[in-house]
Design an enzyme around this catalytic site. Structure first.
Site, PDB file in Angstrom:
ATOM      1  CB  CYS A 223      35.319  29.986  38.873  1.00  0.00           C
ATOM      2  SG  CYS A 223      34.299  30.366  37.423  1.00  0.00           S
ATOM      3  CG  HIS A 277      33.911  34.049  39.707  1.00  0.00           C
ATOM      4  ND1 HIS A 277      35.012  33.334  39.296  1.00  0.00           N
ATOM      5  CD2 HIS A 277      34.024  34.161  41.059  1.00  0.00           C
ATOM      6  CE1 HIS A 277      35.765  33.041  40.345  1.00  0.00           C
ATOM      7  NE2 HIS A 277      35.187  33.519  41.431  1.00  0.00           N
ATOM      8  CG  HIS A 289      36.537  32.215  44.621  1.00  0.00           C
ATOM      9  ND1 HIS A 289      36.768  33.227  43.729  1.00  0.00           N
ATOM     10  CD2 HIS A 289      37.089  32.647  45.789  1.00  0.00           C
ATOM     11  CE1 HIS A 289      37.414  34.225  44.312  1.00  0.00           C
ATOM     12  NE2 HIS A 289      37.616  33.896  45.567  1.00  0.00           N
TER      13      HIS A 289
END
Length: 318
Positions: A223, A277, A289
């Site tokens: 990510c 994240h 993402h």
């Protein structure tokens, strides 16, 4: 003779012609295509060549073109690329052009003292990269911890300076506080045109596989590697992990202030006490993402599983 075979022959002849005339050979992917270790669809996949990206052409054989892309050397089907004559449009040059365009939009600061030192790290014992005169200008790349600011000098040197050596330009809506951090003012500046270009670039990477620790389109992204890679191509330097990005980069904004290009952070473990994240907000409640759950770069909704673990947002496009 079928169409694909004819295309392969024509591309081979074109390569020979350009080589004889001294032209550089560059391939641009018309779709995202696998890079393989030999000219066969049954051979091992080494990485991917994303749509819109360019690579150096090394050779051509039987409908396949051997390329060098992002450190990976392998073969792609000639059906999925187009050739150009001028290597000046390569990724490296495109990236440097983007950097020159974006640098002028970065916050700037003025050096307050003579012999102000730009250091290699956030420590007075780290290497001195450059010494600046009072009145010199620097680009501010990021707020750092412990009273240090990450800067880029006008000649391209990137390093760290103590906050008390700098005065932020009043033309920007963020300023350095006495603690060395960013203070919010009434409005957070926003560059919509730059955001559009960044999001367009990010969407070209849709479908690139997820890889823990990955930071390259040829081998995959995690990510933060994805977010860092996207913004780096526009001259914006970000930290490597989601937690460090949240702690260090940009200006914090509320959920209601979200605009396309802002960073969105999550605690996917559900404890809401640790950011693990990050994605890029697209607008309309969606963000892009690198998802470990879906195994690739994808678009999700803020009301999805990740969305329910939303922690905070920050703006790095100013």
């Amino acid at each position: 003779m079928n169409t694909k075979a004819l295309i392969g022959i024509l591309m081979f002849l074109l390569l020979i012609t350009w080589s004889s005339k001294g032209f550089a050979k560059t391939a641009e992917a018309t779709v995202t295509v696998n890079i393989r270790n030999s000219p066969s669809t049954s051979s091992k996949v080494l990485g991917v060549f994303p749509k819109g990206f360019k690579a150096q052409v090394l050779s051509s054989t039987g409908g396949w073109v051997k390329i060098s892309f992002d450190g990976v050397v392998g073969y792609v089907k000639s059906d999925y690329i187009k050739l150009t004559k001028d290597s000046s449009t390569s990724n490296a040059v495109k990236s440097s052009t983007n950097t020159r365009q974006v640098v002028s939009q970065m916050p700037m600061a003025t050096v307050l003292k003579d012999n102000a030192r730009v250091r290699s790290n956030m420590s007075t014992s780290s290497k001195i990269l450059k010494t600046l005169k009072k009145g010199s200008k620097v680009y501010v790349l990021a707020r750092e911890r412990n009273g240090w600011i990450k800067v880029k000098t006008l000649d391209g040197t990137v390093g760290y300076m103590a906050y008390y050596l700098l005065k932020m330009s009043t033309s920007h809506t963020t300023k350095i506080s006495s603690r060395g951090g960013y203070d919010r003012e009434a409005q957070v500046a926003y560059n919509g045109s730059l955001a559009d270009r960044i999001l367009g670039f990010a969407k070209n990477l849709l479908g690139i596989r997820y890889r823990y620790g990955g930071s390259s389109p040829s081998t995959g992204f995690d990510c933060s590697g994805f977010v860092q890679y996207v913004f780096r191509n526009f001259g914006i330097s970000l930290e490597r992990t989601a937690a460090d990005m949240a702690a260090t980069n940009g200006v914090r904004i509320s959920y209601n202030e979200l605009r396309p290009g802002d960073l969105v952070f999550f605690d996917t473990d559900g404890g809401r006490n640790y950011i693990n994240h990050v994605g890029i907000y697209l607008g309309g409640g969606k963000y892009i993402h690198a998802s470990s759950a879906r195994g690739c770069v994808t678009i999700s909704d803020l009301t999805s599983k990740y969305g329910t673990s939303f922690m905070m947002a920050k703006r790095v496009i100013r």
